[in-house]
Design a protein around this motif. Structure first.
Motif, mmCIF file in Angstrom:
data_model
loop_
_atom_site.group_PDB
_atom_site.id
_atom_site.type_symbol
_atom_site.label_atom_id
_atom_site.label_comp_id
_atom_site.label_asym_id
_atom_site.label_seq_id
_atom_site.Cartn_x
_atom_site.Cartn_y
_atom_site.Cartn_z
ATOM 1 N N SER A 143 -1.789 -1.212 -3.598
ATOM 2 C CA SER A 143 -0.390 -1.050 -3.210
ATOM 3 C C SER A 143 0.077 -2.235 -2.382
ATOM 4 O O SER A 143 -0.717 -2.882 -1.691
ATOM 5 C CB SER A 143 -0.209 0.227 -2.388
ATOM 6 O OG SER A 143 -0.567 1.373 -3.127
ATOM 7 N N LEU A 144 1.363 -2.487 -2.453
ATOM 8 C CA LEU A 144 2.025 -3.466 -1.605
ATOM 9 C C LEU A 144 3.420 -2.939 -1.297
ATOM 10 O O LEU A 144 3.996 -2.187 -2.095
ATOM 11 C CB LEU A 144 2.167 -4.820 -2.310
ATOM 12 C CG LEU A 144 0.990 -5.783 -2.354
ATOM 13 C CD1 LEU A 144 1.341 -6.998 -3.198
ATOM 14 C CD2 LEU A 144 0.568 -6.208 -0.957
ATOM 15 N N ARG A 145 3.973 -3.375 -0.157
ATOM 16 C CA ARG A 145 5.357 -3.059 0.149
ATOM 17 C C ARG A 145 6.115 -4.352 0.421
ATOM 18 O O ARG A 145 5.720 -5.135 1.289
ATOM 19 C CB ARG A 145 5.483 -2.128 1.358
ATOM 20 C CG ARG A 145 6.919 -1.629 1.553
ATOM 21 C CD ARG A 145 7.069 -0.648 2.678
ATOM 22 N NE ARG A 145 7.110 -1.296 3.971
ATOM 23 C CZ ARG A 145 7.631 -0.736 5.073
ATOM 24 N NH1 ARG A 145 8.181 0.469 4.989
ATOM 25 N NH2 ARG A 145 7.604 -1.386 6.220
ATOM 26 N N LEU A 146 7.167 -4.542 -0.325
ATOM 27 C CA LEU A 146 8.036 -5.686 -0.118
ATOM 28 C C LEU A 146 9.205 -5.276 0.767
ATOM 29 O O LEU A 146 9.697 -4.153 0.677
ATOM 30 C CB LEU A 146 8.567 -6.208 -1.454
ATOM 31 C CG LEU A 146 7.527 -6.588 -2.508
ATOM 32 C CD1 LEU A 146 8.225 -7.149 -3.744
ATOM 33 C CD2 LEU A 146 6.515 -7.562 -1.962
ATOM 34 N N SER A 147 9.650 -6.218 1.594
ATOM 35 C CA SER A 147 10.813 -5.994 2.446
ATOM 36 C C SER A 147 11.842 -7.076 2.180
ATOM 37 O O SER A 147 11.488 -8.215 1.836
ATOM 38 C CB SER A 147 10.409 -6.037 3.924
ATOM 39 O OG SER A 147 9.459 -5.054 4.225
ATOM 40 N N LEU B 162 15.886 -3.594 2.989
ATOM 41 C CA LEU B 162 15.543 -2.954 1.716
ATOM 42 C C LEU B 162 14.042 -3.036 1.522
ATOM 43 O O LEU B 162 13.417 -4.034 1.918
ATOM 44 C CB LEU B 162 16.256 -3.697 0.579
ATOM 45 C CG LEU B 162 15.985 -3.262 -0.860
ATOM 46 C CD1 LEU B 162 16.655 -1.918 -1.123
ATOM 47 C CD2 LEU B 162 16.468 -4.320 -1.824
ATOM 48 N N TYR B 163 13.462 -2.001 0.916
ATOM 49 C CA TYR B 163 12.022 -1.983 0.675
ATOM 50 C C TYR B 163 11.740 -1.696 -0.792
ATOM 51 O O TYR B 163 12.530 -1.055 -1.489
ATOM 52 C CB TYR B 163 11.354 -0.901 1.522
ATOM 53 C CG TYR B 163 11.556 -1.066 3.000
ATOM 54 C CD1 TYR B 163 12.478 -0.285 3.681
ATOM 55 C CD2 TYR B 163 10.817 -2.005 3.717
ATOM 56 C CE1 TYR B 163 12.679 -0.443 5.042
ATOM 57 C CE2 TYR B 163 11.014 -2.162 5.081
ATOM 58 C CZ TYR B 163 11.938 -1.376 5.733
ATOM 59 O OH TYR B 163 12.137 -1.540 7.084
ATOM 60 N N LEU B 164 10.564 -2.159 -1.207
ATOM 61 C CA LEU B 164 10.034 -1.772 -2.510
ATOM 62 C C LEU B 164 8.571 -1.427 -2.306
ATOM 63 O O LEU B 164 7.745 -2.318 -2.069
ATOM 64 C CB LEU B 164 10.185 -2.885 -3.546
ATOM 65 C CG LEU B 164 9.728 -2.505 -4.959
ATOM 66 C CD1 LEU B 164 10.684 -1.456 -5.551
ATOM 67 C CD2 LEU B 164 9.668 -3.731 -5.875
ATOM 68 N N GLN B 165 8.270 -0.145 -2.349
ATOM 69 C CA GLN B 165 6.882 0.316 -2.252
ATOM 70 C C GLN B 165 6.297 0.310 -3.652
ATOM 71 O O GLN B 165 6.818 0.984 -4.543
ATOM 72 C CB GLN B 165 6.829 1.722 -1.657
ATOM 73 C CG GLN B 165 5.432 2.306 -1.576
ATOM 74 C CD GLN B 165 4.544 1.548 -0.603
ATOM 75 O OE1 GLN B 165 4.965 1.175 0.482
ATOM 76 N NE2 GLN B 165 3.299 1.295 -1.001
ATOM 77 N N MET B 166 5.234 -0.437 -3.825
ATOM 78 C CA MET B 166 4.615 -0.580 -5.138
ATOM 79 C C MET B 166 3.208 0.004 -5.101
ATOM 80 O O MET B 166 2.345 -0.501 -4.370
ATOM 81 C CB MET B 166 4.571 -2.064 -5.530
ATOM 82 C CG MET B 166 5.929 -2.736 -5.498
ATOM 83 S SD MET B 166 5.911 -4.432 -6.101
ATOM 84 C CE MET B 166 4.924 -5.211 -4.829
ATOM 85 N N ASN B 167 2.988 1.053 -5.854
ATOM 86 C CA ASN B 167 1.689 1.707 -5.934
ATOM 87 C C ASN B 167 1.118 1.573 -7.335
ATOM 88 O O ASN B 167 1.838 1.246 -8.281
ATOM 89 C CB ASN B 167 1.831 3.192 -5.576
ATOM 90 C CG ASN B 167 2.324 3.409 -4.160
ATOM 91 O OD1 ASN B 167 2.061 2.617 -3.253
ATOM 92 N ND2 ASN B 167 3.053 4.494 -3.962
ATOM 93 N N SER B 168 -0.160 1.823 -7.453
ATOM 94 C CA SER B 168 -0.845 1.757 -8.752
ATOM 95 C C SER B 168 -0.517 0.454 -9.478
ATOM 96 O O SER B 168 -0.168 0.449 -10.669
ATOM 97 C CB SER B 168 -0.435 2.956 -9.624
ATOM 98 O OG SER B 168 -0.760 4.171 -8.972
ATOM 99 N N LEU B 169 -0.642 -0.620 -8.755
ATOM 100 C CA LEU B 169 -0.268 -1.918 -9.324
ATOM 101 C C LEU B 169 -1.186 -2.312 -10.472
ATOM 102 O O LEU B 169 -2.390 -2.011 -10.468
ATOM 103 C CB LEU B 169 -0.289 -2.990 -8.233
ATOM 104 C CG LEU B 169 0.945 -2.966 -7.324
ATOM 105 C CD1 LEU B 169 0.670 -3.683 -6.015
ATOM 106 C CD2 LEU B 169 2.135 -3.586 -8.020
#
Length: 125
Positions: free
Chosen positions: A17-21, A79-86
């Motif tokens: 996972s990663l989270r973009l801001s 703004l965020y983008l939570q990215m799971n199961s990449l």
């Protein structure tokens, strides 16, 4: 005029996972549609997700639905983008964008005149 600054990219293994801001300055997001796009080497820039800030409605590309979550923080104007199961196929430069042009759809680049600098996301297999 809206200035956008991204953070949070990096290298992650498949399944991680990663989270973009994406922080905005100059204007608040309160009256904007804001979104995430990505561009892999040799490919066109493609829509990932968007949120219509005034009513909170969200939109996703089929390829990320169920794995990515777009959200926003009014107090931080971020703004965020939570990215799971990449997946390795998610490897790309990710861009956040903002706009108020509702003539085009949320997935169209022309809806967004303001763009951040981009952040690299690399998913290893």
């Amino acid at each position: 005029q809206v200035q956008l600054v991204e953070s949070g990219g990096g290298l992650v293994q498949a399944g991680g996972s990663l989270r973009l801001s994406c922080a905005a300055s100059g204007r608040t997001f309160s009256n904007y549609r804001v979104g995430w796009f990505r561009q892999a080497p040799g490919k066109e820039r493609e829509f990932v997700a968007a949120i219509n800030w005034p009513d909170g409605r969200t939109y996703y590309a089929d390829s990320v639905k169920g794995r990515f979550t777009i959200s926003g923080d009014n107090a931080k104007n971020t703004l965020y983008l939570q990215m799971n199961s990449l997946e390795p196929e998610d490897t790309a430069v990710y861009y956040c964008a903002a706009g108020q042009n509702y003539y085009y759809s949320y997935a169209h680049r022309f809806s967004y005149p303001y763009w951040a600098q981009g952040t690299q996301v690399t998913v290893s297999s």
